[in-house]
Write a protein that holds these residues in place. Sequence first.
Motif, short mmCIF file in Angstrom:
data_model
loop_
_atom_site.label_atom_id
_atom_site.label_comp_id
_atom_site.label_asym_id
_atom_site.label_seq_id
_atom_site.Cartn_x
_atom_site.Cartn_y
_atom_site.Cartn_z
N MET A 29 0.83 -1.21 0.00
CA MET A 29 0.00 0.00 0.00
C MET A 29 0.86 1.26 0.00
O MET A 29 1.77 1.41 0.81
N GLY A 30 0.54 2.18 -0.89
CA GLY A 30 1.17 3.49 -0.87
C GLY A 30 0.36 4.45 -0.01
O GLY A 30 -0.86 4.49 -0.11
N VAL A 31 1.03 5.19 0.85
CA VAL A 31 0.37 6.20 1.68
C VAL A 31 1.17 7.49 1.59
O VAL A 31 2.35 7.48 1.23
N THR A 32 0.54 8.59 1.95
CA THR A 32 1.30 9.84 2.06
C THR A 32 1.61 10.17 3.51
O THR A 32 2.49 10.96 3.80
N GLY A 33 0.87 9.55 4.43
CA GLY A 33 1.14 9.76 5.85
C GLY A 33 0.78 8.53 6.66
O GLY A 33 -0.18 7.83 6.36
N ILE A 34 1.60 8.25 7.68
CA ILE A 34 1.30 7.17 8.62
C ILE A 34 1.60 7.67 10.02
O ILE A 34 2.75 7.96 10.37
N HIS A 35 0.54 7.81 10.79
CA HIS A 35 0.62 8.43 12.13
C HIS A 35 -0.13 7.53 13.11
O HIS A 35 -1.23 7.04 12.80
N PRO A 36 0.43 7.29 14.30
CA PRO A 36 -0.21 6.37 15.25
C PRO A 36 -1.65 6.72 15.58
O PRO A 36 -2.48 5.84 15.79
N GLU A 37 -1.97 8.01 15.62
CA GLU A 37 -3.33 8.41 15.97
C GLU A 37 -4.17 8.77 14.74
O GLU A 37 -5.33 8.39 14.64
N ALA A 38 -3.58 9.51 13.81
CA ALA A 38 -4.33 9.92 12.61
C ALA A 38 -4.48 8.78 11.62
O ALA A 38 -5.31 8.85 10.72
N GLY A 39 -3.68 7.74 11.75
CA GLY A 39 -3.80 6.56 10.90
C GLY A 39 -3.07 6.69 9.58
O GLY A 39 -2.09 7.42 9.45
N LEU A 40 -3.59 5.95 8.60
CA LEU A 40 -3.03 5.93 7.24
C LEU A 40 -3.81 6.93 6.41
O LEU A 40 -5.04 6.87 6.34
N THR A 41 -3.11 7.86 5.78
CA THR A 41 -3.82 8.90 5.03
C THR A 41 -3.22 9.07 3.64
O THR A 41 -2.09 8.67 3.36
N THR A 42 -4.01 9.71 2.77
CA THR A 42 -3.58 10.03 1.42
C THR A 42 -4.23 11.34 1.01
O THR A 42 -5.09 11.86 1.72
N GLY A 43 -3.83 11.85 -0.17
CA GLY A 43 -4.29 13.19 -0.54
C GLY A 43 -5.53 13.24 -1.39
O GLY A 43 -5.96 14.33 -1.79
#
Length: 259
Positions: free
Chosen positions: A169-183
């Motif tokens: 999986m490609g992601v733009t952000g991985i944060h313990p609380e905000a989770g996996l995100t993309t634009g």
Amino acid sequence: MLTSQRKQLILEKLEAEGQVLSGALSIQFDVSEDTIRRDLRELATEGRLQRVHGGALPASSATAPFSERKSLKIEAKKSVAQRGAQLISSGQVVIIDGGTTTSELITFLPRHLAITVITHSPGIALGLVDHPSIEVILIGGRLYKHSIVTVGAAAIEGINTVHADLFFMGVTGIHPEAGLTTGDYEEACIKRAFSGRAAETIVLASPEKINTASSFVIGDVSLVNTVVVENGTDADWINAVSEKGVSVIMTADHDNESR
């Protein structure tokens, strides 16, 4: 204090702590929360941070157009991509997401590796044309030009016919609380759909993605089974992700195993 000075201090605090809260900033600077929210809104418009409920997180630089992202943290991308390629075994069905890091991943696949690759990225498909042992299945749909991948109902329909061993999986952000995100909203939907069709989901997390966030949530960090990161990645982040049940592999792990 000038607004520009306050904004700079907010950014410095965000860089140092990885998160800022509107209420705490209001007390620190002795201004109203409305003033802080306006500061955060303007900084978000400039792409300096990602607003979330109650405050802000660092904004991911991985949301730039594909052509710009290709040269971003290139050595780190190659490092995690090479380690990720070592997780693939012959005979597997492997979903490979679009993205600059996954584009590096396919360059490390051995010539003798016999697998089936499923992708919605024309670039990934073309990159494997000359590989003698890899069967490629290209998922169709509307071409999202920003990321050069297919999206939409037709893509989802194709994805739903798949059972895969691995999904990179490609992601733009991985944060313990905000989770996996993309634009992009539709990309987030596609990534969730792919993850639901794979026995194991893997993220190749180059440094610009770690502890950052983008606008659209793919899912909680626990949606991922394994994250590959560079050796020396922040220990607190690794612990926080590990507590979510995610296995964290560092690029140096394979070298250590070899010794």
